[in-house]
Scaffold this motif. Structure first.
Motif, PDB file in Angstrom:
ATOM      1  N   ALA A  22       0.826  -1.204   0.000  1.00 31.02           N
ATOM      2  CA  ALA A  22       0.000   0.000   0.000  1.00 31.02           C
ATOM      3  C   ALA A  22       0.862   1.256   0.000  1.00 31.02           C
ATOM      4  O   ALA A  22       0.589   2.212  -0.737  1.00 31.02           O
ATOM      5  CB  ALA A  22      -0.929  -0.002   1.210  1.00 31.02           C
ATOM      6  N   ARG A  23       1.916   1.269   0.798  1.00 35.05           N
ATOM      7  CA  ARG A  23       2.818   2.429   0.834  1.00 35.05           C
ATOM      8  C   ARG A  23       3.528   2.615  -0.508  1.00 35.05           C
ATOM      9  O   ARG A  23       3.680   3.730  -1.001  1.00 35.05           O
ATOM     10  CB  ARG A  23       3.840   2.286   1.944  1.00 35.05           C
ATOM     11  N   LEU A  24       3.955   1.518  -1.092  1.00 37.51           N
ATOM     12  CA  LEU A  24       4.604   1.570  -2.399  1.00 37.51           C
ATOM     13  C   LEU A  24       3.677   2.170  -3.443  1.00 37.51           C
ATOM     14  O   LEU A  24       4.063   3.064  -4.209  1.00 37.51           O
ATOM     15  CB  LEU A  24       5.039   0.163  -2.808  1.00 37.51           C
ATOM     16  N   LEU A  25       2.441   1.707  -3.455  1.00 37.68           N
ATOM     17  CA  LEU A  25       1.479   2.200  -4.445  1.00 37.68           C
ATOM     18  C   LEU A  25       1.129   3.665  -4.217  1.00 37.68           C
ATOM     19  O   LEU A  25       1.057   4.449  -5.170  1.00 37.68           O
ATOM     20  CB  LEU A  25       0.217   1.341  -4.410  1.00 37.68           C
ATOM     21  N   LEU A  26       0.922   4.045  -2.973  1.00 40.18           N
ATOM     22  CA  LEU A  26       0.623   5.452  -2.693  1.00 40.18           C
ATOM     23  C   LEU A  26       1.770   6.357  -3.119  1.00 40.18           C
ATOM     24  O   LEU A  26       1.551   7.435  -3.675  1.00 40.18           O
ATOM     25  CB  LEU A  26       0.328   5.654  -1.209  1.00 40.18           C
ATOM     26  N   ASN A  27       2.979   5.908  -2.883  1.00 36.94           N
ATOM     27  CA  ASN A  27       4.140   6.685  -3.283  1.00 36.94           C
ATOM     28  C   ASN A  27       4.180   6.855  -4.803  1.00 36.94           C
ATOM     29  O   ASN A  27       4.415   7.967  -5.308  1.00 36.94           O
ATOM     30  CB  ASN A  27       5.431   6.025  -2.787  1.00 36.94           C
ATOM     31  N   GLU A  28       3.938   5.777  -5.527  1.00 37.20           N
ATOM     32  CA  GLU A  28       3.943   5.841  -6.992  1.00 37.20           C
ATOM     33  C   GLU A  28       2.836   6.762  -7.508  1.00 37.20           C
ATOM     34  O   GLU A  28       3.045   7.532  -8.443  1.00 37.20           O
ATOM     35  CB  GLU A  28       3.784   4.441  -7.587  1.00 37.20           C
ATOM     36  N   GLU A  30       1.437   9.301  -5.856  1.00 39.77           N
ATOM     37  CA  GLU A  30       1.756  10.680  -5.506  1.00 39.77           C
ATOM     38  C   GLU A  30       2.828  11.265  -6.411  1.00 39.77           C
ATOM     39  O   GLU A  30       2.776  12.429  -6.763  1.00 39.77           O
ATOM     40  CB  GLU A  30       2.193  10.767  -4.044  1.00 39.77           C
ATOM     41  N   LEU A  31       3.815  10.451  -6.794  1.00 37.15           N
ATOM     42  CA  LEU A  31       4.872  10.939  -7.678  1.00 37.15           C
ATOM     43  C   LEU A  31       4.345  11.225  -9.081  1.00 37.15           C
ATOM     44  O   LEU A  31       4.838  12.132  -9.753  1.00 37.15           O
ATOM     45  CB  LEU A  31       6.020   9.924  -7.749  1.00 37.15           C
TER      46      LEU A  31
END
Length: 57
Positions: A22-28, A30-31
């Motif tokens: 989930a953190r990985l996807l949110l980061n992607e 947001e970028l």
């Protein structure tokens, strides 16, 4: 952002593997540097790895 703080609290409640994903996807997201299909590929690869890890146990 309040939404991100709320999401972060919810994500912390996830099991470790799901929290990481989930953190990985949110980061992607947001970028904004990856297309939807690239993000879908990331999701598929992470799920595949999780499934393989479970099978090996």
């Amino acid at each position: 952002m309040k939404i991100n703080k709320d999401l972060d609290v919810k994500i912390q409640e996830f099991p470790e593997d799901l929290s990481y994903l989930a953190r990985l996807l949110l980061n992607e997201i947001e970028l904004g540097k990856r297309s939807n299909s690239q993000i879908e590929d990331i999701i598929r690869e992470e799920i595949r790895e999780l499934v393989l890890e479970e099978i090996d146990k």
